[in-house]
Enzyme design. Structure first.
Site, PDB file in Angstrom:
ATOM      1  N   GLY A  89      45.808  47.592  25.400  1.00 47.53           N
ATOM      2  CA  GLY A  89      45.684  47.133  26.784  1.00 47.53           C
ATOM      3  C   GLY A  89      45.074  45.750  26.813  1.00 47.53           C
ATOM      4  O   GLY A  89      45.128  45.006  25.822  1.00 47.53           O
ATOM      5  N   SER A  90      44.474  45.413  27.935  1.00 45.01           N
ATOM      6  CA  SER A  90      43.956  44.051  28.099  1.00 45.01           C
ATOM      7  C   SER A  90      42.653  43.869  27.316  1.00 45.01           C
ATOM      8  O   SER A  90      41.941  44.835  27.015  1.00 45.01           O
ATOM      9  CB  SER A  90      43.710  43.778  29.576  1.00 45.01           C
ATOM     10  OG  SER A  90      42.726  44.667  30.062  1.00 45.01           O
ATOM     11  N   THR A  91      42.340  42.629  27.034  1.00 40.85           N
ATOM     12  CA  THR A  91      41.110  42.319  26.304  1.00 40.85           C
ATOM     13  C   THR A  91      39.893  42.736  27.125  1.00 40.85           C
ATOM     14  O   THR A  91      38.912  43.272  26.583  1.00 40.85           O
ATOM     15  CB  THR A  91      41.071  40.817  25.963  1.00 40.85           C
ATOM     16  OG1 THR A  91      42.207  40.538  25.136  1.00 40.85           O
ATOM     17  CG2 THR A  91      39.813  40.436  25.204  1.00 40.85           C
ATOM     18  N   ALA A  92      39.948  42.526  28.441  1.00 45.59           N
ATOM     19  CA  ALA A  92      38.799  42.876  29.285  1.00 45.59           C
ATOM     20  C   ALA A  92      38.501  44.369  29.187  1.00 45.59           C
ATOM     21  O   ALA A  92      37.343  44.767  28.999  1.00 45.59           O
ATOM     22  CB  ALA A  92      39.092  42.478  30.736  1.00 45.59           C
ATOM     23  N   THR A  93      39.520  45.208  29.273  1.00 49.62           N
ATOM     24  CA  THR A  93      39.294  46.651  29.175  1.00 49.62           C
ATOM     25  C   THR A  93      38.914  47.028  27.747  1.00 49.62           C
ATOM     26  O   THR A  93      38.068  47.899  27.532  1.00 49.62           O
ATOM     27  CB  THR A  93      40.547  47.436  29.614  1.00 49.62           C
ATOM     28  OG1 THR A  93      40.979  46.936  30.873  1.00 49.62           O
ATOM     29  CG2 THR A  93      40.255  48.913  29.759  1.00 49.62           C
ATOM     30  N   GLY A  94      39.506  46.370  26.770  1.00 51.93           N
ATOM     31  CA  GLY A  94      39.186  46.651  25.369  1.00 51.93           C
ATOM     32  C   GLY A  94      37.697  46.475  25.083  1.00 51.93           C
ATOM     33  O   GLY A  94      37.106  47.236  24.308  1.00 51.93           O
ATOM     34  N   CYS A 122      52.862  42.246  24.809  1.00 52.21           N
ATOM     35  CA  CYS A 122      51.652  41.628  24.248  1.00 52.21           C
ATOM     36  C   CYS A 122      52.014  40.408  23.410  1.00 52.21           C
ATOM     37  O   CYS A 122      51.451  39.332  23.594  1.00 52.21           O
ATOM     38  CB  CYS A 122      50.894  42.653  23.432  1.00 52.21           C
ATOM     39  SG  CYS A 122      51.902  43.508  22.225  1.00 52.21           S
ATOM     40  N   GLU A 141      44.259  47.066  20.271  1.00 52.50           N
ATOM     41  CA  GLU A 141      45.396  46.128  20.331  1.00 52.50           C
ATOM     42  C   GLU A 141      45.350  45.515  21.710  1.00 52.50           C
ATOM     43  O   GLU A 141      45.675  46.175  22.702  1.00 52.50           O
ATOM     44  CB  GLU A 141      46.717  46.869  20.111  1.00 52.50           C
ATOM     45  CG  GLU A 141      46.896  47.442  18.714  1.00 52.50           C
ATOM     46  CD  GLU A 141      47.117  46.395  17.641  1.00 52.50           C
ATOM     47  OE1 GLU A 141      47.177  45.186  17.963  1.00 52.50           O
ATOM     48  OE2 GLU A 141      47.222  46.788  16.469  1.00 52.50           O
TER      49      GLU A 141
HETATM   50  P1  NAD Z   1      44.729  47.550  31.097  1.00 54.23           P
HETATM   51  O1  NAD Z   1      43.657  47.095  30.163  1.00 54.23           O
HETATM   52  O2  NAD Z   1      44.578  47.282  32.534  1.00 54.23           O
HETATM   53  O3  NAD Z   1      44.959  49.124  30.971  1.00 54.23           O
HETATM   54  C1  NAD Z   1      45.254  49.744  29.729  1.00 54.23           C
HETATM   55  C2  NAD Z   1      44.785  51.177  29.767  1.00 54.23           C
HETATM   56  O4  NAD Z   1      43.360  51.208  29.827  1.00 54.23           O
HETATM   57  C3  NAD Z   1      45.294  52.000  30.966  1.00 54.23           C
HETATM   58  O5  NAD Z   1      45.683  53.268  30.501  1.00 54.23           O
HETATM   59  C4  NAD Z   1      44.049  52.110  31.827  1.00 54.23           C
HETATM   60  O6  NAD Z   1      44.043  53.281  32.623  1.00 54.23           O
HETATM   61  C5  NAD Z   1      42.960  52.174  30.784  1.00 54.23           C
HETATM   62  N1  NAD Z   1      41.611  51.815  31.249  1.00 54.23           N
HETATM   63  C6  NAD Z   1      41.271  51.082  32.326  1.00 54.23           C
HETATM   64  N2  NAD Z   1      39.925  50.975  32.419  1.00 54.23           N
HETATM   65  C7  NAD Z   1      39.415  51.644  31.366  1.00 54.23           C
HETATM   66  C8  NAD Z   1      38.085  51.856  30.872  1.00 54.23           C
HETATM   67  N3  NAD Z   1      37.016  51.377  31.508  1.00 54.23           N
HETATM   68  N4  NAD Z   1      37.937  52.570  29.741  1.00 54.23           N
HETATM   69  C9  NAD Z   1      39.000  53.054  29.069  1.00 54.23           C
HETATM   70  N5  NAD Z   1      40.276  52.852  29.473  1.00 54.23           N
HETATM   71  C10 NAD Z   1      40.489  52.165  30.602  1.00 54.23           C
HETATM   72  O7  NAD Z   1      46.071  46.916  30.492  1.00 54.23           O
HETATM   73  P2  NAD Z   1      47.552  46.964  31.131  1.00 54.23           P
HETATM   74  O8  NAD Z   1      47.563  46.047  32.313  1.00 54.23           O
HETATM   75  O9  NAD Z   1      47.990  48.368  31.285  1.00 54.23           O
HETATM   76  O10 NAD Z   1      48.398  46.317  29.943  1.00 54.23           O
HETATM   77  C11 NAD Z   1      48.607  44.961  29.806  1.00 54.23           C
HETATM   78  C12 NAD Z   1      47.706  44.371  28.728  1.00 54.23           C
HETATM   79  O11 NAD Z   1      47.875  45.084  27.504  1.00 54.23           O
HETATM   80  C13 NAD Z   1      48.048  42.937  28.395  1.00 54.23           C
HETATM   81  O12 NAD Z   1      46.866  42.176  28.244  1.00 54.23           O
HETATM   82  C14 NAD Z   1      48.791  43.029  27.082  1.00 54.23           C
HETATM   83  O13 NAD Z   1      48.770  41.859  26.315  1.00 54.23           O
HETATM   84  C15 NAD Z   1      48.077  44.162  26.438  1.00 54.23           C
HETATM   85  N6  NAD Z   1      48.886  44.782  25.391  1.00 54.23           N
HETATM   86  C16 NAD Z   1      48.548  44.580  24.083  1.00 54.23           C
HETATM   87  C17 NAD Z   1      49.348  45.106  23.078  1.00 54.23           C
HETATM   88  C18 NAD Z   1      49.012  44.892  21.631  1.00 54.23           C
HETATM   89  O14 NAD Z   1      49.574  45.573  20.782  1.00 54.23           O
HETATM   90  N7  NAD Z   1      48.116  43.973  21.295  1.00 54.23           N
HETATM   91  C19 NAD Z   1      50.487  45.839  23.407  1.00 54.23           C
HETATM   92  C20 NAD Z   1      50.814  46.033  24.750  1.00 54.23           C
HETATM   93  C21 NAD Z   1      49.989  45.488  25.724  1.00 54.23           C
END
Ligand code: NAD
Length: 468
Positions: free
Chosen positions: A221-226, A277, A243
């Site tokens: 997911g996003s870097t901020a959530t990561g 991503c 990731e």
């Molecule tokens: P996101 O971070 O908004 O959400 C990802 C997941 O995290 C969702 O299932 C969400 O419900 C969950 N989430 C939200 N808050 C949380 C928390 N506090 N604790 C745990 N989990 C939480 O990302 P998105 O908008 O769904 O996806 C887009 C992002 O993902 C982009 O930045 C993209 O680059 C990245 N991405 C990276 C890869 C990679 O392999 N590096 C692959 C696909 C997408």
């Protein structure tokens, strides 16, 4: 309208509350996502923990057979999964859309089933023998995004169960239905509790990653959530694979052929509408061929059919959700206000659906949001440079480090430039081409750890070194 259920310990679990999931092409309701409670979450952790006690004892060949059985299920239901994916995600059935994604999920599952992690003998000498054994970690929490939900679910689940772990997956609340269906299919061939699915908003995801019964988190997911996920892992020192977001740069060297590279540049940037991503998100082009590259890219973009994902003729669909649509629109407006020249798109024509045109912005530089931040949508900034050193410096001037690419006719020169890019994967004359036998992961703030191949599999194990 179908009300979906959770799947915990092999049993469908009804919930009191649901949220409607809508088709991004039309706004129509596709189905209702079940809203898991904390009690559901605890039940899932208990079920996965119970299943782990026996799953961890399976032999490598039994685990491989289980993954092969999952692959057969995915293959038998490929079209059903593709249609559901298109309905909730928006990507077209055709092109590099849903059927392609399900094909990818299948290919990764099949490949991963065949990877072995045998005992490594580190020393076999008169003074002693040293062996390195790999063991499963425990219950894995998988958190997935909305861009490639089925393929990424397989990237998480299959290596986890292949190495003897059990899984609770929490898909994105934007695209939960195809994952629920995928887990239902898996449960037709796996013992109860090996793979469970809970769904809900972000709050339940945070509760899952913080749960003391979870031994490892695999998050995409996003870097901020990561960063929040990493913080939630501290108390019990959970293992992590992160990731995260990218802002991949591509550098077009002066000896590149603008016409020959246009198609590769386009799909590098616009696969899945730029919602990938490792998409090409910043394009640096040498001044001597800048106009020609812009012209050929715009000409290629003009011929791409965009429409409702369910139409067999569509090659690209809508942006997946309103929030992402508004981010893309605001970045393009910011680019215009900073003097960016629109070569294609730039003006969405209103609903229904989150359709945003393929947008190419020339004469733009660092300092614009479209360059500095991850747009994650169908808008590409094209930056002019005169000195390759300047292009390398600018490409690396970003906290992200997922992918990168170099485009040129002299392969040795292109590889030399590529080696200086700060990113986990780098491509020559292509961008974003990943494969199941090659490790993939980010450097800098794009992540921790890798997926795919034996290296990716090892991330789902702990080591035990045996001295005998
Ligand atoms: P996101 O971070 O908004 O959400 C990802 C997941 O995290 C969702 O299932 C969400 O419900 C969950 N989430 C939200 N808050 C949380 C928390 N506090 N604790 C745990 N989990 C939480 O990302 P998105 O908008 O769904 O996806 C887009 C992002 O993902 C982009 O930045 C993209 O680059 C990245 N991405 C990276 C890869 C990679 O392999 N590096 C692959 C696909 C997408």
């Amino acid at each position: 309208m179908k009300r979906y259920t959770l799947l915990i310990g092999g049993t469908a679990v009804e919930t009191a509350n649901h949220v409607d999931i809508r088709n991004p092409s039309t706004g129509d309701i596709v189905g209702a996502m079940p809203m898991a409670t904390h009690a559901d979450l605890n039940a899932a952790v208990e079920a996965a923990t119970r299943a782990f006690a026996t799953w961890k004892q399976k032999s490598s060949s039994e685990l491989a057979d289980a993954c092969r059985a999952v692959a057969a299920k995915i293959e038998a239901h490929a079209e059903e999964l593709a249609q559901l994916l298109t309905l909730e995600q928006g990507k077209p059935l055709n092109g590099l859309g849903s059927r392609f994604e399900i094909g990818g999920a299948l290919a990764w599952t099949r490949h991963t089933a065949e990877i072995e992690l045998p005992v490594e003998v580190l020393q076999d000498a008169p003074e002693g023998r040293v062996e390195l054994h790999r063991k499963p970690i425990g219950v894995v929490a998988s958190i997935t995004p909305w861009n490639w939900p089925v393929m990424i679910a397989c990237w998480h689940i299959i290596p986890a169960i292949r190495t003897g772990n059990t899984v609770i997956i929490k898909p994105s609340p934007m695209t939960p239905l195809s994952t629920i269906r995928l887990v239902e299919l898996m449960n037709e061939v796996l013992p109860p509790g090996v793979v469970n699915v809970v769904t809900g908003e972000n709050e339940i995801a945070a509760a899952l990653t913080a749960h003391p019964g979870i031994a490892k988190i695999t998050f995409t997911g996003s870097t901020a959530t990561g960063k929040k996920v990493m913080a939630s892992a501290v108390d019990t020192l959970k293992r992590l694979t992160l990731e995260l977001g990218g802002n991949d740069a591509g550098i077009v060297l002066p000896d590149a052929d603008p016409k020959a590279i246009a198609e590769g540049l386009f799909w590098g940037a616009f696969i899945n509408n730029g919602q990938t991503c490792a998409c090409l998100k910043r394009l640096y082009v040498h001044d001597s061929i800048y106009d020609a590259v812009c012209e050929h890219l715009a000409a290629y973009a003009a011929n791409i059919p965009i429409g409702d994902g369910m139409a067999e003729t569509s090659v690209l669909g809508p942006v997946q959700n309103r929030m992402q649509y508004e981010i893309v629109a605001s970045f393009v407006e910011d680019a215009k206000s900073k003097g960016g020249r629109i070569l294609a798109g730039g003006n969405p024509n209103g609903g229904p659906g989150y359709f945003y045109p393929i947008t190419l912005v020339a004469d733009i530089d660092h300092g614009a949001k479209l360059v500095d931040l991850e747009q994650f949508g169908p808008a590409l900034p094209i930056i002019r440079y005169t000195d390759v050193e300047e292009a390398i410096r600018k490409a690396n001037d970003n906290p992200a480090g997922l992918g990168g690419s170099v485009w040129g006719s002299d392969l040795a020169r292109a590889k030399e430039v590529a080696s200086r890019l700060e990113c986990g994967s780098v491509w020559i004359n292509k961008h974003g081409a990943i494969q199941p036998n090659a490790p993939f992961g980010g450097v800098k703030q794009s992540g921790i750890g890798v997926e795919f191949g034996a290296d990716g599999l090892k991330e789902f194990t702990t080591i035990q070194t045996v001295f005998c």
